[in-house]
Motif scaffolding. Structure first.
Motif, PDB file in Angstrom:
ATOM      1  N   TRP A  59       0.833  -1.200   0.000  1.00 17.67           N
ATOM      2  CA  TRP A  59       0.000   0.000   0.000  1.00 17.67           C
ATOM      3  C   TRP A  59       0.871   1.254   0.000  1.00 17.67           C
ATOM      4  O   TRP A  59       2.006   1.240   0.491  1.00 17.67           O
ATOM      5  CB  TRP A  59      -0.892   0.060   1.242  1.00 17.67           C
ATOM      6  N   THR A  60       0.319   2.326  -0.531  1.00 22.10           N
ATOM      7  CA  THR A  60       0.925   3.640  -0.325  1.00 22.10           C
ATOM      8  C   THR A  60       0.329   4.218   0.956  1.00 22.10           C
ATOM      9  O   THR A  60      -0.652   3.698   1.504  1.00 22.10           O
ATOM     10  CB  THR A  60       0.618   4.587  -1.499  1.00 22.10           C
ATOM     11  N   LEU A  61       0.911   5.323   1.426  1.00 24.02           N
ATOM     12  CA  LEU A  61       0.372   5.949   2.637  1.00 24.02           C
ATOM     13  C   LEU A  61      -1.045   6.466   2.407  1.00 24.02           C
ATOM     14  O   LEU A  61      -1.879   6.432   3.322  1.00 24.02           O
ATOM     15  CB  LEU A  61       1.293   7.091   3.097  1.00 24.02           C
ATOM     16  N   SER A  62      -1.316   6.928   1.200  1.00 30.70           N
ATOM     17  CA  SER A  62      -2.671   7.394   0.885  1.00 30.70           C
ATOM     18  C   SER A  62      -3.659   6.242   0.965  1.00 30.70           C
ATOM     19  O   SER A  62      -4.773   6.388   1.499  1.00 30.70           O
ATOM     20  CB  SER A  62      -2.703   8.020  -0.512  1.00 30.70           C
ATOM     21  N   PHE A  68       6.885  10.578   1.237  1.00 34.33           N
ATOM     22  CA  PHE A  68       7.020   9.157   0.903  1.00 34.33           C
ATOM     23  C   PHE A  68       5.872   8.770  -0.035  1.00 34.33           C
ATOM     24  O   PHE A  68       4.717   8.685   0.374  1.00 34.33           O
ATOM     25  CB  PHE A  68       6.987   8.318   2.183  1.00 34.33           C
ATOM     26  N   LEU A  69       6.196   8.505  -1.294  1.00 34.46           N
ATOM     27  CA  LEU A  69       5.167   8.240  -2.296  1.00 34.46           C
ATOM     28  C   LEU A  69       5.168   6.790  -2.762  1.00 34.46           C
ATOM     29  O   LEU A  69       4.290   6.385  -3.519  1.00 34.46           O
ATOM     30  CB  LEU A  69       5.378   9.154  -3.514  1.00 34.46           C
ATOM     31  N   GLY A  70       6.142   6.025  -2.304  1.00 36.29           N
ATOM     32  CA  GLY A  70       6.233   4.643  -2.765  1.00 36.29           C
ATOM     33  C   GLY A  70       5.317   3.713  -1.994  1.00 36.29           C
ATOM     34  O   GLY A  70       4.494   4.118  -1.170  1.00 36.29           O
ATOM     35  N   PRO A 112      -1.750  10.575  11.688  1.00 32.81           N
ATOM     36  CA  PRO A 112      -0.521  11.217  11.201  1.00 32.81           C
ATOM     37  C   PRO A 112       0.672  10.257  11.133  1.00 32.81           C
ATOM     38  O   PRO A 112       1.079   9.704  12.144  1.00 32.81           O
ATOM     39  CB  PRO A 112      -0.269  12.325  12.235  1.00 32.81           C
ATOM     40  N   VAL A 113       1.192  10.043   9.925  1.00 25.75           N
ATOM     41  CA  VAL A 113       2.410   9.269   9.732  1.00 25.75           C
ATOM     42  C   VAL A 113       3.549  10.266   9.547  1.00 25.75           C
ATOM     43  O   VAL A 113       3.641  10.933   8.514  1.00 25.75           O
ATOM     44  CB  VAL A 113       2.296   8.328   8.516  1.00 25.75           C
ATOM     45  N   ILE A 114       4.383  10.389  10.556  1.00 28.62           N
ATOM     46  CA  ILE A 114       5.454  11.392  10.544  1.00 28.62           C
ATOM     47  C   ILE A 114       6.567  11.005   9.588  1.00 28.62           C
ATOM     48  O   ILE A 114       7.166  11.859   8.929  1.00 28.62           O
ATOM     49  CB  ILE A 114       6.028  11.583  11.957  1.00 28.62           C
ATOM     50  N   GLY A 115       6.841   9.722   9.518  1.00 29.86           N
ATOM     51  CA  GLY A 115       7.927   9.299   8.654  1.00 29.86           C
ATOM     52  C   GLY A 115       7.918   7.797   8.456  1.00 29.86           C
ATOM     53  O   GLY A 115       7.214   7.057   9.151  1.00 29.86           O
ATOM     54  N   VAL A 116       8.716   7.346   7.506  1.00 32.78           N
ATOM     55  CA  VAL A 116       8.892   5.922   7.236  1.00 32.78           C
ATOM     56  C   VAL A 116      10.386   5.633   7.275  1.00 32.78           C
ATOM     57  O   VAL A 116      11.177   6.338   6.646  1.00 32.78           O
ATOM     58  CB  VAL A 116       8.307   5.526   5.864  1.00 32.78           C
ATOM     59  N   ILE A 117      10.763   4.615   8.045  1.00 33.69           N
ATOM     60  CA  ILE A 117      12.178   4.236   8.150  1.00 33.69           C
ATOM     61  C   ILE A 117      12.382   2.933   7.396  1.00 33.69           C
ATOM     62  O   ILE A 117      11.712   1.931   7.655  1.00 33.69           O
ATOM     63  CB  ILE A 117      12.597   4.062   9.621  1.00 33.69           C
ATOM     64  N   ARG A 118      13.296   3.001   6.427  1.00 30.98           N
ATOM     65  CA  ARG A 118      13.627   1.824   5.629  1.00 30.98           C
ATOM     66  C   ARG A 118      15.132   1.778   5.461  1.00 30.98           C
ATOM     67  O   ARG A 118      15.748   2.790   5.108  1.00 30.98           O
ATOM     68  CB  ARG A 118      12.936   1.874   4.271  1.00 30.98           C
ATOM     69  N   ASP A 119      15.720   0.646   5.788  1.00 34.58           N
ATOM     70  CA  ASP A 119      17.180   0.493   5.702  1.00 34.58           C
ATOM     71  C   ASP A 119      17.885   1.562   6.527  1.00 34.58           C
ATOM     72  O   ASP A 119      18.886   2.141   6.093  1.00 34.58           O
ATOM     73  CB  ASP A 119      17.645   0.563   4.237  1.00 34.58           C
ATOM     74  N   ASP A 120      17.319   1.842   7.727  1.00 37.23           N
ATOM     75  CA  ASP A 120      17.905   2.806   8.658  1.00 37.23           C
ATOM     76  C   ASP A 120      17.910   4.235   8.127  1.00 37.23           C
ATOM     77  O   ASP A 120      18.637   5.085   8.648  1.00 37.23           O
ATOM     78  CB  ASP A 120      19.325   2.415   9.066  1.00 37.23           C
ATOM     79  N   LYS A 121      17.134   4.511   7.085  1.00 38.61           N
ATOM     80  CA  LYS A 121      17.023   5.874   6.562  1.00 38.61           C
ATOM     81  C   LYS A 121      15.604   6.364   6.780  1.00 38.61           C
ATOM     82  O   LYS A 121      14.642   5.672   6.452  1.00 38.61           O
ATOM     83  CB  LYS A 121      17.384   5.915   5.073  1.00 38.61           C
ATOM     84  N   ARG A 122      15.496   7.556   7.337  1.00 35.53           N
ATOM     85  CA  ARG A 122      14.188   8.130   7.626  1.00 35.53           C
ATOM     86  C   ARG A 122      13.717   8.971   6.440  1.00 35.53           C
ATOM     87  O   ARG A 122      14.450   9.832   5.950  1.00 35.53           O
ATOM     88  CB  ARG A 122      14.263   9.004   8.882  1.00 35.53           C
ATOM     89  N   ARG A 123      12.487   8.715   6.009  1.00 34.33           N
ATOM     90  CA  ARG A 123      11.885   9.492   4.935  1.00 34.33           C
ATOM     91  C   ARG A 123      10.651  10.189   5.482  1.00 34.33           C
ATOM     92  O   ARG A 123       9.801   9.539   6.100  1.00 34.33           O
ATOM     93  CB  ARG A 123      11.499   8.569   3.760  1.00 34.33           C
ATOM     94  N   PRO A 124      10.518  11.495   5.269  1.00 35.08           N
ATOM     95  CA  PRO A 124       9.338  12.209   5.775  1.00 35.08           C
ATOM     96  C   PRO A 124       8.065  11.609   5.215  1.00 35.08           C
ATOM     97  O   PRO A 124       7.999  11.219   4.032  1.00 35.08           O
ATOM     98  CB  PRO A 124       9.544  13.648   5.265  1.00 35.08           C
ATOM     99  N   GLY A 125       7.030  11.539   6.073  1.00 37.82           N
ATOM    100  CA  GLY A 125       5.778  10.937   5.652  1.00 37.82           C
ATOM    101  C   GLY A 125       5.136  11.641   4.480  1.00 37.82           C
ATOM    102  O   GLY A 125       4.624  10.996   3.549  1.00 37.82           O
TER     103      GLY A 125
END
Length: 615
Positions: free
Chosen positions: A232-235, A262-264, A246-259
């Protein structure tokens, strides 16, 4: 270099270590002991005799008996009645502070506070009162209550034992009562009528959610492989939930991406940083399959890639079956708020080092410190004494896990009345021990140890609970510092300090020197453990008494009272630290109520000591 100078050097470094706080006080005490042995101040064969000292044995026995009172239901009966006081704030303060004051007279004062703290939280929430108004008076009440009897606080036990080594006769169970009761009652009246107005107001922390501000807490949720949200996407996640979380961010492979950026698509192993409370967590678990999972460092090794896994065969099926059995069940899980104690194994350690999930079955949801939430990643937080934690765990093992970690639960606790047989048995055993002490049939250490043993034999307390009740760091502190305190006396260091005080006070009445001794001991107890303060000040008090050719009793009583009055800082006593997080206090809040209370205790205690124990 003289032995006295060496002792001063060791004690100076020890005090620095206590105040610095980098190492726990029991480790600092052990370093002081071993340093004294290496410098020849303490004979090697006598290095560990302090662990068999009557004061150490008495403290350990009192801790076991205190746990027995808790388990038998005695304290719960009192706490249940305290919950019926109604909405009047003054009555709440009187009942809560008065109850903890009485309990502290017959059991360990930290234990008494730990038992009444959840009761105070329930009252605050039920009547929409800020806990900050109730908790500091409660902590100070536990210190005042310890003044009333021999077993109320370690300084009394230490001073009584020291008097026995000087005169051959220790202070008795109620020798402290004439002074201690008056000081405690005056302190109680001050706190209830006026002192509570001096405590800071920390608004918005009365309800269970507001106390922890769970609606705005940063929660880490992990996507397991079987999660519905994988792909799923966040949407799409928000659309599936039917409301905005509220999803503040997504952490993948120890890298934080702002929510917001994050479009993937989400995939297994991703960590979502979500601002939410228990309801949002449950929603995400039920509708998207997210869960409060282990940190990456705690997880089992990753499964093989698709290429490596083919052909899967029977082994792969077995692995899948084992993984399913390893997966923790979410049934029976509940959220609980807990405060980190001074002696907790969590202090200065991270959630990864503690392996909270694998070893204790707990998920860390959020952390609050100094009344404010921490927004640092949970895996990066080093816990401190007084931190308030929001944890999730299985109800059946939650209490045991918190006890092992050294945390005090703050959530509404179900009061149980225990078993009448155990209640009567524990009271009878304790009464017999007190009678044996009053009639001089047995020394305090022997009588109380016999009572603790009897409690174990009749089933008032399981053996495992008894060992957990013994406060290891305090026992090590006492056992290590007793020989160091004796070195201060045998080297002549105590006499030198007393001589300096005598010179300064030669032109003044003895009472002025007593006031100075009281103030010095009180200030010392606000920066180091009160037991250590009593151990260091008792030899100086005895030397002062000899210098004035006066009775040693009033000088030792001054040390006993002043060493237990650590009202100025949150680090002076464990009771103060325990309410730091739940009350939302800051370091500088304590002196507002603590300073006038300290001065009041001094003004009341000195005349009472001289009246009961004349020079």
């Amino acid at each position: 270099m003289s032995d006295a100078v060496l002792v001063y050097g060791v004690l100076g470094l020890t005090l620095v270590g206590f105040v610095w706080g980098r190492f726990r006080y029991d480790l600092v005490a052990l370093m002081a002991l071993l340093g004294s042995v290496l410098l020849g101040l303490v004979p090697g064969e006598a290095a560990f005799l302090g662990f068999g000292h009557p004061a150490v044995i008495t403290v350990a026995a009192v801790l076991v008996l205190s746990k027995g009172f808790e388990r038998s239901g005695l304290v719960d009966i009192i706490a249940e009645q305290a919950l019926k006081v109604g909405e009047r704030l003054l009555l709440q303060l009187l009942v809560l502070t008065g109850t903890v004051l009485l309990l502290s007279a017959v059991m360990n004062n930290v234990g008494a506070l730990a038992l009444m703290l959840p009761v105070a939280m329930r009252l605050a929430r039920a009547h929409d009162t800020s806990p900050s108004i109730l908790l500091m008076p409660l902590a100070f009440g536990s210190l005042l209550g310890g003044l009333m009897t021999l077993i109320g606080t370690p300084p009394n036990i230490i001073v009584a034992s020291y008097r026995g080594s000087l005169t051959g006769e220790s202070f008795g169970m109620f020798s402290f009562s004439p002074v201690g009761v008056v000081v405690a009652l005056v302190g109680l009246a001050f706190i209830v009528l006026l002192g509570w107005r001096l405590t800071p107001r920390r608004q918005g922390q009365a309800s269970a959610d507001e106390l922890f501000d769970t609606a705005n807490y940063l929660v880490e949720l992990r996507l397991p492989e079987e999660a519905k949200a994988c792909g799923w996407t966040l949407s799409e996640l928000q659309r599936e939930l039917g409301e905005t979380v509220p999803v503040i961010g997504v952490i993948r492979d120890d890298k934080r991406r702002p929510g917001h950026a994050f479009l993937g698509a989400l995939r297994a192993g991703d960590v979502l940083l979500v601002e939410g409370g228990p309801e949002e967590i449950k929603l995400l678990e039920d509708k998207a399959g997210l869960r409060l999972g282990a940190e990456p460092e705690e997880e089992e090794p990753a499964e093989a890639s698709d290429d490596e896994a083919e052909p899967r065969g029977l082994a792969a099926d077995d692995d899948e079956e084992k993984a399913a059995t390893r997966k923790p069940s979410t049934e029976g899980l509940q959220l609980v708020e807990a405060v980190v104690r001074n002696d907790s194994m969590m202090v200065n350690r991270t959630v990864t080092q503690l392996r909270l999930h694998h070893q204790h079955g707990l998920h860390l949801v959020a952390v609050a410190r100094d009344g404010a939430r921490l927004k640092t990643r949970l895996r990066e937080i080093r816990f401190q004494a007084g931190d308030v934690l929001l944890l999730q765990g299985d109800e059946s093992g939650l209490a045991e896990a918190l006890g092992t970690l050294g945390c005090l639960p703050l959530a509404s606790r179900n009061l149980t009345l225990g078993q009448p047989r155990l209640l009567l048995m524990s009271l009878a055993i304790f009464a017999l021990a007190i009678a044996a002490m009053l009639l001089d049939l047995l020394p305090a250490a022997v009588a109380l140890s016999a009572a603790a043993l009897a409690s174990l034999l009749v089933g008032v307390l399981p053996l495992r609970d008894a060992y957990q009740a013994v406060d290891g760091p305090v026992i090590v502190l006492l056992g290590a510092m007793i020989p160091v305190g004796q070195a201060l006396e045998s080297s002549g260091g105590a006499a030198l300090i007393a001589g300096a005080l005598l010179t300064l006070g030669a032109q003044w009445p003895v009472v002025v020197t007593l006031v100075g001794l009281f103030a010095l001991s009180m200030l010392l107890s606000n920066v180091i453990n009160n037991a250590a303060a009593a151990l260091l000040m008792a030899p100086i008090a005895a030397s002062l008494a000899n210098g004035f050719d006066a009775s040693v009793d009033p000088f030792l009583m001054v040390v006993a009272v002043s060493a237990s009055c650590a009202f100025l800082t949150p680090i002076g006593h464990q009771s103060n630290t325990l309410v730091l997080g739940p009350g939302g206090y800051r370091f500088g809040d304590y002196w507002r109520l603590g300073l006038p209370l300290s001065l009041l205790v001094l003004v009341v205690a000195i005349p009472m000591i001289l009246l009961v124990w004349p020079l």
